[in-house]
Write a protein that holds these residues in place. Structure first.
Motif, PDB file in Angstrom:
ATOM      1  N   MET A  21       0.829  -1.203   0.000  1.00  0.00           N
ATOM      2  CA  MET A  21       0.000   0.000   0.000  1.00  0.00           C
ATOM      3  C   MET A  21       0.866   1.257   0.000  1.00  0.00           C
ATOM      4  SD  MET A  21      -3.187   0.900   2.516  1.00  0.00           S
ATOM      5  CE  MET A  21      -2.200   0.670   3.985  1.00  0.00           C
ATOM      6  N   VAL A  22       1.944   1.262   0.785  1.00  0.00           N
ATOM      7  CA  VAL A  22       2.847   2.418   0.796  1.00  0.00           C
ATOM      8  C   VAL A  22       3.479   2.586  -0.584  1.00  0.00           C
ATOM      9  CG1 VAL A  22       4.991   3.356   1.750  1.00  0.00           C
ATOM     10  CG2 VAL A  22       3.286   2.348   3.278  1.00  0.00           C
ATOM     11  N   HIS A  23       3.919   1.491  -1.188  1.00  0.00           N
ATOM     12  CA  HIS A  23       4.515   1.569  -2.528  1.00  0.00           C
ATOM     13  C   HIS A  23       3.534   2.190  -3.517  1.00  0.00           C
ATOM     14  CE1 HIS A  23       6.731   0.489  -6.133  1.00  0.00           C
ATOM     15  NE2 HIS A  23       5.602  -0.007  -6.598  1.00  0.00           N
ATOM     16  N   LYS A  24       2.317   1.704  -3.541  1.00  0.00           N
ATOM     17  CA  LYS A  24       1.309   2.229  -4.470  1.00  0.00           C
ATOM     18  C   LYS A  24       1.011   3.709  -4.180  1.00  0.00           C
ATOM     19  CE  LYS A  24      -1.044  -2.208  -5.211  1.00  0.00           C
ATOM     20  NZ  LYS A  24      -1.100  -2.297  -6.662  1.00  0.00           N
ATOM     21  N   THR A  25       0.973   4.056  -2.894  1.00  0.00           N
ATOM     22  CA  THR A  25       0.705   5.451  -2.518  1.00  0.00           C
ATOM     23  C   THR A  25       1.841   6.367  -2.967  1.00  0.00           C
ATOM     24  OG1 THR A  25      -0.636   4.756  -0.624  1.00  0.00           O
ATOM     25  CG2 THR A  25       0.251   6.994  -0.566  1.00  0.00           C
ATOM     26  N   LEU A  26       3.082   5.935  -2.775  1.00  0.00           N
ATOM     27  CA  LEU A  26       4.225   6.765  -3.194  1.00  0.00           C
ATOM     28  C   LEU A  26       4.269   6.919  -4.707  1.00  0.00           C
ATOM     29  CD1 LEU A  26       6.986   5.563  -0.718  1.00  0.00           C
ATOM     30  CD2 LEU A  26       5.563   7.626  -0.586  1.00  0.00           C
ATOM     31  N   GLU A  27       3.882   5.886  -5.438  1.00  0.00           N
ATOM     32  CA  GLU A  27       3.781   6.005  -6.898  1.00  0.00           C
ATOM     33  C   GLU A  27       2.718   7.037  -7.266  1.00  0.00           C
ATOM     34  OE1 GLU A  27       5.553   4.649  -9.562  1.00  0.00           O
ATOM     35  OE2 GLU A  27       6.971   4.195  -7.954  1.00  0.00           O
ATOM     36  N   TRP A  28       1.601   7.041  -6.538  1.00  0.00           N
ATOM     37  CA  TRP A  28       0.536   8.016  -6.779  1.00  0.00           C
ATOM     38  C   TRP A  28       1.055   9.432  -6.511  1.00  0.00           C
ATOM     39  CZ3 TRP A  28      -1.967  11.907  -4.311  1.00  0.00           C
ATOM     40  CH2 TRP A  28      -3.165  12.363  -4.875  1.00  0.00           C
ATOM     41  N   VAL A  29       1.778   9.599  -5.397  1.00  0.00           N
ATOM     42  CA  VAL A  29       2.350  10.909  -5.045  1.00  0.00           C
ATOM     43  C   VAL A  29       3.279  11.378  -6.164  1.00  0.00           C
ATOM     44  CG1 VAL A  29       3.899  12.102  -3.433  1.00  0.00           C
ATOM     45  CG2 VAL A  29       2.101  10.588  -2.553  1.00  0.00           C
ATOM     46  N   LYS A  30       4.141  10.471  -6.634  1.00  0.00           N
ATOM     47  CA  LYS A  30       5.090  10.798  -7.701  1.00  0.00           C
ATOM     48  C   LYS A  30       4.350  11.186  -8.985  1.00  0.00           C
ATOM     49  CE  LYS A  30       7.632   7.514  -9.660  1.00  0.00           C
ATOM     50  NZ  LYS A  30       8.677   6.482  -9.786  1.00  0.00           N
ATOM     51  N   ASN A  31       3.362  10.408  -9.358  1.00  0.00           N
ATOM     52  CA  ASN A  31       2.620  10.665 -10.598  1.00  0.00           C
ATOM     53  C   ASN A  31       1.789  11.936 -10.545  1.00  0.00           C
ATOM     54  OD1 ASN A  31       3.660   8.350 -11.771  1.00  0.00           O
ATOM     55  ND2 ASN A  31       1.965   7.074 -11.101  1.00  0.00           N
ATOM     56  N   ASN A  32       1.484  12.414  -9.329  1.00  0.00           N
ATOM     57  CA  ASN A  32       0.697  13.632  -9.175  1.00  0.00           C
ATOM     58  C   ASN A  32       1.557  14.837  -8.814  1.00  0.00           C
ATOM     59  OD1 ASN A  32      -2.447  13.096  -9.336  1.00  0.00           O
ATOM     60  ND2 ASN A  32      -1.465  11.271  -8.528  1.00  0.00           N
ATOM     61  N   ASP A  33       2.885  14.666  -8.920  1.00  0.00           N
ATOM     62  CA  ASP A  33       3.827  15.773  -8.713  1.00  0.00           C
ATOM     63  C   ASP A  33       3.646  16.493  -7.384  1.00  0.00           C
ATOM     64  OD1 ASP A  33       5.745  15.898 -10.568  1.00  0.00           O
ATOM     65  OD2 ASP A  33       4.810  17.428 -11.825  1.00  0.00           O
ATOM     66  N   LYS A  73      14.181   2.376   3.455  1.00  0.00           N
ATOM     67  CA  LYS A  73      14.571   1.105   2.832  1.00  0.00           C
ATOM     68  C   LYS A  73      14.529   1.174   1.306  1.00  0.00           C
ATOM     69  CE  LYS A  73      13.023  -1.882   6.596  1.00  0.00           C
ATOM     70  NZ  LYS A  73      11.996  -2.865   7.016  1.00  0.00           N
ATOM     71  N   ASN A  74      13.821   2.171   0.766  1.00  0.00           N
ATOM     72  CA  ASN A  74      13.669   2.335  -0.689  1.00  0.00           C
ATOM     73  C   ASN A  74      14.031   3.771  -1.048  1.00  0.00           C
ATOM     74  OD1 ASN A  74      12.078  -0.319  -1.573  1.00  0.00           O
ATOM     75  ND2 ASN A  74      11.278   0.371   0.388  1.00  0.00           N
ATOM     76  N   PRO A  75      15.341   4.095  -1.036  1.00  0.00           N
ATOM     77  CA  PRO A  75      15.777   5.486  -1.180  1.00  0.00           C
ATOM     78  C   PRO A  75      15.404   6.136  -2.509  1.00  0.00           C
ATOM     79  CG  PRO A  75      17.655   3.966  -1.127  1.00  0.00           C
ATOM     80  CD  PRO A  75      16.435   3.167  -0.806  1.00  0.00           C
ATOM     81  N   GLU A  76      14.953   5.356  -3.490  1.00  0.00           N
ATOM     82  CA  GLU A  76      14.520   5.968  -4.757  1.00  0.00           C
ATOM     83  C   GLU A  76      13.325   6.902  -4.543  1.00  0.00           C
ATOM     84  OE1 GLU A  76      12.520   1.800  -4.756  1.00  0.00           O
ATOM     85  OE2 GLU A  76      14.354   2.696  -4.000  1.00  0.00           O
ATOM     86  N   TYR A  77      12.645   6.800  -3.382  1.00  0.00           N
ATOM     87  CA  TYR A  77      11.500   7.678  -3.111  1.00  0.00           C
ATOM     88  C   TYR A  77      11.883   8.917  -2.302  1.00  0.00           C
ATOM     89  CZ  TYR A  77       8.533   4.073  -5.019  1.00  0.00           C
ATOM     90  OH  TYR A  77       7.942   3.176  -5.871  1.00  0.00           O
ATOM     91  N   LYS A  78      13.165   9.027  -1.889  1.00  0.00           N
ATOM     92  CA  LYS A  78      13.583  10.187  -1.087  1.00  0.00           C
ATOM     93  C   LYS A  78      13.395  11.501  -1.843  1.00  0.00           C
ATOM     94  CE  LYS A  78      16.701   8.314   2.341  1.00  0.00           C
ATOM     95  NZ  LYS A  78      18.059   8.246   2.861  1.00  0.00           N
ATOM     96  N   SER A  79      13.452  11.440  -3.177  1.00  0.00           N
ATOM     97  CA  SER A  79      13.299  12.674  -3.963  1.00  0.00           C
ATOM     98  C   SER A  79      11.892  13.267  -3.825  1.00  0.00           C
ATOM     99  CB  SER A  79      13.595  12.387  -5.431  1.00  0.00           C
ATOM    100  OG  SER A  79      12.667  11.447  -5.952  1.00  0.00           O
ATOM    101  N   LEU A  80      10.925  12.482  -3.365  1.00  0.00           N
ATOM    102  CA  LEU A  80       9.557  12.992  -3.181  1.00  0.00           C
ATOM    103  C   LEU A  80       9.425  13.809  -1.897  1.00  0.00           C
ATOM    104  CD1 LEU A  80       7.511   9.744  -3.978  1.00  0.00           C
ATOM    105  CD2 LEU A  80       7.956  11.659  -5.521  1.00  0.00           C
ATOM    106  N   VAL A  81      10.349  13.572  -0.949  1.00  0.00           N
ATOM    107  CA  VAL A  81      10.229  14.147   0.391  1.00  0.00           C
ATOM    108  C   VAL A  81      10.644  15.617   0.385  1.00  0.00           C
ATOM    109  CG1 VAL A  81      11.023  13.941   2.796  1.00  0.00           C
ATOM    110  CG2 VAL A  81      10.594  11.877   1.424  1.00  0.00           C
ATOM    111  N   LEU A  82       9.895  16.419   1.126  1.00  0.00           N
ATOM    112  CA  LEU A  82      10.172  17.851   1.259  1.00  0.00           C
ATOM    113  C   LEU A  82      11.621  18.063   1.691  1.00  0.00           C
ATOM    114  CD1 LEU A  82       8.874  20.750   1.359  1.00  0.00           C
ATOM    115  CD2 LEU A  82       8.575  20.344   3.804  1.00  0.00           C
ATOM    116  N   LYS A  83      12.305  18.949   0.988  1.00  0.00           N
ATOM    117  CA  LYS A  83      13.699  19.248   1.317  1.00  0.00           C
ATOM    118  C   LYS A  83      13.782  19.713   2.768  1.00  0.00           C
ATOM    119  CE  LYS A  83      14.972  18.484  -2.915  1.00  0.00           C
ATOM    120  NZ  LYS A  83      14.245  17.245  -3.165  1.00  0.00           N
TER     121      LYS A  83
END
Length: 101
Positions: free
Chosen positions: A58-70, A86-96
């Protein structure tokens, strides 16, 4: 059980939560959304589903949704933050400025 990848994540905007229906049980991630940011505040998986990878899927799918919605992500939920660690490829989504240790 259907494969978790085949399940569809539902964005329930009325309840402000992402939902994943698994074996007639509803897992969810609650959120607060502003114009360009999303705060993931709480993840809940029914006890019947614990240990089956439902929360992770569910977290994976949610982060993909966040990414796809900019959107910019503020992960207030410890489970979401741990997934990102554990999946640092999603760190770019996180607020600086937010450190996922």
């Amino acid at each position: 059980m259907k494969t978790l990848e085949s399940l569809t994540l539902k964005n329930n905007t009325e309840k402000k939560q992402f939902e994943l229906l698994v074996e007639n049980n509803l897992a969810r991630i609650e959120y607060i959304k502003t114009q360009d940011k999303i705060y993931l505040t709480h993840t809940e998986v029914p006890s019947e589903l614990e240990g089956k990878g439902v929360g992770t899927a569910m977290v994976h799918k949610t982060l993909e949704w966040v990414k796809n919605n900019d959107l910019t992500l503020i992960p207030l939920c410890p489970f979401v933050a741990l997934y990102i660690k554990k999946n640092p490829e999603y760190k770019s989504l996180v607020l600086k400025g937010i450190n996922i240790a």
